[in-house]
Design a protein around this motif. Sequence first.
Motif, PDB file in Angstrom:
ATOM      1  N   TYR A   1      -1.992  -8.135   6.916  1.00 28.40           N
ATOM      2  CA  TYR A   1      -0.848  -8.676   7.677  1.00 28.40           C
ATOM      3  C   TYR A   1      -1.073  -8.638   9.180  1.00 28.40           C
ATOM      4  O   TYR A   1      -0.343  -9.280   9.930  1.00 28.40           O
ATOM      5  CB  TYR A   1       0.461  -7.969   7.293  1.00 28.40           C
TER       6      TYR A   1
ATOM      7  N   SER B   1       0.802  -1.230   0.000  1.00 30.66           N
ATOM      8  CA  SER B   1       0.000   0.000   0.000  1.00 30.66           C
ATOM      9  C   SER B   1       0.830   1.273   0.000  1.00 30.66           C
ATOM     10  O   SER B   1       0.287   2.373   0.013  1.00 30.66           O
ATOM     11  CB  SER B   1      -0.934  -0.001   1.211  1.00 30.66           C
TER      12      SER B   1
ATOM     13  N   GLN C   1      17.456   0.702  -7.156  1.00 30.72           N
ATOM     14  CA  GLN C   1      16.882   1.418  -8.298  1.00 30.72           C
ATOM     15  C   GLN C   1      17.927   2.285  -8.990  1.00 30.72           C
ATOM     16  O   GLN C   1      18.712   2.958  -8.330  1.00 30.72           O
ATOM     17  CB  GLN C   1      15.713   2.293  -7.789  1.00 30.72           C
TER      18      GLN C   1
ATOM     19  N   VAL D   1      16.899  -5.164  -4.999  1.00 32.37           N
ATOM     20  CA  VAL D   1      16.956  -4.211  -6.109  1.00 32.37           C
ATOM     21  C   VAL D   1      17.510  -2.884  -5.601  1.00 32.37           C
ATOM     22  O   VAL D   1      17.163  -2.438  -4.511  1.00 32.37           O
ATOM     23  CB  VAL D   1      15.564  -4.005  -6.771  1.00 32.37           C
TER      24      VAL D   1
ATOM     25  N   VAL E   1       6.104   2.271  -3.365  1.00 34.99           N
ATOM     26  CA  VAL E   1       6.590   1.208  -4.253  1.00 34.99           C
ATOM     27  C   VAL E   1       5.485   0.171  -4.478  1.00 34.99           C
ATOM     28  O   VAL E   1       5.217  -0.261  -5.599  1.00 34.99           O
ATOM     29  CB  VAL E   1       7.841   0.519  -3.657  1.00 34.99           C
TER      30      VAL E   1
ATOM     31  N   ALA F   1       1.882   5.957   4.993  1.00 30.62           N
ATOM     32  CA  ALA F   1       1.249   6.709   3.900  1.00 30.62           C
ATOM     33  C   ALA F   1       0.608   5.729   2.929  1.00 30.62           C
ATOM     34  O   ALA F   1       1.135   4.643   2.688  1.00 30.62           O
ATOM     35  CB  ALA F   1       2.290   7.558   3.185  1.00 30.62           C
TER      36      ALA F   1
ATOM     37  N   SER G   1      -2.336  -3.581   5.436  1.00 30.73           N
ATOM     38  CA  SER G   1      -3.227  -3.588   6.604  1.00 30.73           C
ATOM     39  C   SER G   1      -4.665  -3.418   6.138  1.00 30.73           C
ATOM     40  O   SER G   1      -4.925  -3.014   5.001  1.00 30.73           O
ATOM     41  CB  SER G   1      -2.822  -2.501   7.597  1.00 30.73           C
TER      42      SER G   1
HETATM   43  N1  LIG Z   1      15.948  -0.300  -3.328  1.00 35.99           N
HETATM   44  C1  LIG Z   1      15.593   0.862  -3.834  1.00 35.99           C
HETATM   45  O1  LIG Z   1      16.182   1.334  -4.809  1.00 35.99           O
HETATM   46  C2  LIG Z   1      14.451   1.587  -3.193  1.00 35.99           C
HETATM   47  C3  LIG Z   1      13.776   2.602  -3.869  1.00 35.99           C
HETATM   48  C4  LIG Z   1      12.661   3.172  -3.251  1.00 35.99           C
HETATM   49  C5  LIG Z   1      12.266   2.759  -1.977  1.00 35.99           C
HETATM   50  N2  LIG Z   1      12.988   1.803  -1.344  1.00 35.99           N
HETATM   51  C6  LIG Z   1      12.582   1.285  -0.021  1.00 35.99           C
HETATM   52  O2  LIG Z   1      11.390   0.524  -0.202  1.00 35.99           O
HETATM   53  C7  LIG Z   1      10.590   0.595   0.962  1.00 35.99           C
HETATM   54  C8  LIG Z   1       9.205   1.007   0.574  1.00 35.99           C
HETATM   55  O3  LIG Z   1       9.232   2.320   0.067  1.00 35.99           O
HETATM   56  P1  LIG Z   1       7.884   3.098  -0.111  1.00 35.99           P
HETATM   57  O4  LIG Z   1       8.205   4.370  -0.808  1.00 35.99           O
HETATM   58  O5  LIG Z   1       6.873   2.191  -0.689  1.00 35.99           O
HETATM   59  O6  LIG Z   1       7.571   3.379   1.423  1.00 35.99           O
HETATM   60  P2  LIG Z   1       6.282   3.967   2.024  1.00 35.99           P
HETATM   61  O7  LIG Z   1       5.448   4.582   0.955  1.00 35.99           O
HETATM   62  O8  LIG Z   1       6.674   4.772   3.194  1.00 35.99           O
HETATM   63  O9  LIG Z   1       5.532   2.663   2.562  1.00 35.99           O
HETATM   64  C9  LIG Z   1       4.503   2.877   3.438  1.00 35.99           C
HETATM   65  C10 LIG Z   1       3.647   1.648   3.403  1.00 35.99           C
HETATM   66  O10 LIG Z   1       4.324   0.570   4.039  1.00 35.99           O
HETATM   67  C11 LIG Z   1       3.325  -0.267   4.586  1.00 35.99           C
HETATM   68  N3  LIG Z   1       3.790  -1.047   5.732  1.00 35.99           N
HETATM   69  C12 LIG Z   1       4.327  -0.579   6.859  1.00 35.99           C
HETATM   70  N4  LIG Z   1       4.593  -1.605   7.689  1.00 35.99           N
HETATM   71  C13 LIG Z   1       4.221  -2.740   7.040  1.00 35.99           C
HETATM   72  C14 LIG Z   1       4.254  -4.136   7.371  1.00 35.99           C
HETATM   73  N5  LIG Z   1       4.716  -4.560   8.535  1.00 35.99           N
HETATM   74  N6  LIG Z   1       3.816  -5.013   6.454  1.00 35.99           N
HETATM   75  C15 LIG Z   1       3.350  -4.608   5.268  1.00 35.99           C
HETATM   76  N7  LIG Z   1       3.262  -3.306   4.919  1.00 35.99           N
HETATM   77  C16 LIG Z   1       3.709  -2.386   5.786  1.00 35.99           C
HETATM   78  C17 LIG Z   1       2.239   0.697   5.027  1.00 35.99           C
HETATM   79  O11 LIG Z   1       1.021   0.042   4.905  1.00 35.99           O
HETATM   80  P3  LIG Z   1      -0.031   0.007   6.122  1.00 35.99           P
HETATM   81  O12 LIG Z   1      -0.380   1.430   6.451  1.00 35.99           O
HETATM   82  O13 LIG Z   1      -1.149  -0.782   5.542  1.00 35.99           O
HETATM   83  O14 LIG Z   1       0.703  -0.658   7.254  1.00 35.99           O
HETATM   84  C18 LIG Z   1       2.343   1.885   4.097  1.00 35.99           C
HETATM   85  O15 LIG Z   1       1.289   1.922   3.129  1.00 35.99           O
HETATM   86  C19 LIG Z   1      11.277   1.579   1.899  1.00 35.99           C
HETATM   87  O16 LIG Z   1      11.955   0.842   2.891  1.00 35.99           O
HETATM   88  C20 LIG Z   1      12.260   2.315   1.020  1.00 35.99           C
HETATM   89  O17 LIG Z   1      13.401   2.744   1.719  1.00 35.99           O
HETATM   90  C21 LIG Z   1      14.056   1.215  -1.912  1.00 35.99           C
END
Ligand SMILES: NC(=O)c1ccc[n+]([C@@H]2O[C@H](COP(=O)([O-])OP(=O)(O)OC[C@H]3O[C@@H](n4cnc5c(N)ncnc54)[C@H](OP(=O)(O)O)[C@@H]3O)[C@@H](O)[C@H]2O)c1
Length: 327
Positions: free
Chosen positions: A201, A160, A271, A269, A163, A315, A183
């Motif tokens: 979850y 959600s 990016q 990955v 990513v 978020a 969630s």
């Molecule tokens: N490797 C790369 O190049 C790269 C690039 C971009 C981002 N990232 C990483 O990827 C991750 C995700 O990034 P994002 O931008 O998607 O973050 P984000 O938008 O802050 O993700 C927030 C979401 O995570 C969910 N979440 C939180 N705890 C959870 C759990 N225990 N189980 C399942 N879902 C959960 C929340 O859902 P609920 O409200 O439903 O809990 C919320 O919707 C981050 O750690 C970021 O650092 C890595």
Amino acid sequence: MKAIVYTKYGSPDVLYLEEVEKPALNEEKVLVKVHAASINAGDWHLLAADPFPMRLTGVGLLKPKNTILGSDIAGCVEAVGRNVKQFRPGDAVFGDIFGLGSGSFAEYVSVPESALALMPSNVSFEEAAAVPLTAVTALQGLRDQGRILPGQKVLINGASGGVGTFAIQIAKAFGAEVTAVCSIRNLEMARSLGADHVIDYTIEDFTQNGKQYDLILAANGYHPLSAYKRALTPQGIYVFTGGSPAQIFQSLFLGPLMSKSDGRKMTSVMQKANQKDLLFIRDLLEDGKIRPVIDECYPLSKTAEAFRYFEKGHARGKVVITIAAQE
Ligand SMILES: NC(=O)c1ccc[n+]([C@@H]2O[C@H](COP(=O)([O-])OP(=O)(O)OC[C@H]3O[C@@H](n4cnc5c(N)ncnc54)[C@H](OP(=O)(O)O)[C@@H]3O)[C@@H](O)[C@H]2O)c1
């Protein structure tokens, strides 16, 4: 121009609105008037210099070298350098400008044309700014690391967020059968983005229910690597995107070792922004195959507030900063 500036590492309290010099145009660059930007987890890590070792990667040991944060932009081309071929003044463009000398929480950026693509006409500036970094991460995670194929069973954990919301839709665009883990308040949204199955979850642990997946993309959502492996089919691939420090450690150091023991692959990955993938994502947007989910838009002056909301980690989709009114 106005920009959100930070001169020391810390909480969102160190972000402030300031009048700074407009970035210079040179013959290779495009000057863009930014209409909207969006927050990414990487911005938050750079704001706090967290984890600490990132200070050793050239971003500034004691204080930030680049004082304006932000990667994703959407806006209008104001001027182009002599050698710029792809864009002209007035074009609506979007892109990921990370590491190119300009930060997106500002009224103008000056960047190479390879960072940009023409915006599809069916999205607003706010929607376009919500796309580049996270959509390209989801694409590279699923396609390049995950080798996604039509008909495969794909699970997205953390479905959600920024990513995850793109990962659901991109996996569907590749013809996969998608299970989204989030969630309860986000289950309906995950279905509306195309998820065939959803798991809350907070009441079900997908690593314990006996089901197996050809590909798991984990964007947040902690489970030990052994649990992710258990949920993979014999030739399945696990792709780590981001999450807790424990997840990062396990994926980077134990993942390659665990991959050697049988046919399952545990990988991650990192990016890499590039115009080819941005254009691929642009086409999916234009064809209506993906759409950004925006949790909330904040004005530039409220960027610190937007970061406070983002850092809570819940978020829904993306948090967007509106910078200039559309003309
Ligand atoms: N490797 C790369 O190049 C790269 C690039 C971009 C981002 N990232 C990483 O990827 C991750 C995700 O990034 P994002 O931008 O998607 O973050 P984000 O938008 O802050 O993700 C927030 C979401 O995570 C969910 N979440 C939180 N705890 C959870 C759990 N225990 N189980 C399942 N879902 C959960 C929340 O859902 P609920 O409200 O439903 O809990 C919320 O919707 C981050 O750690 C970021 O650092 C890595």
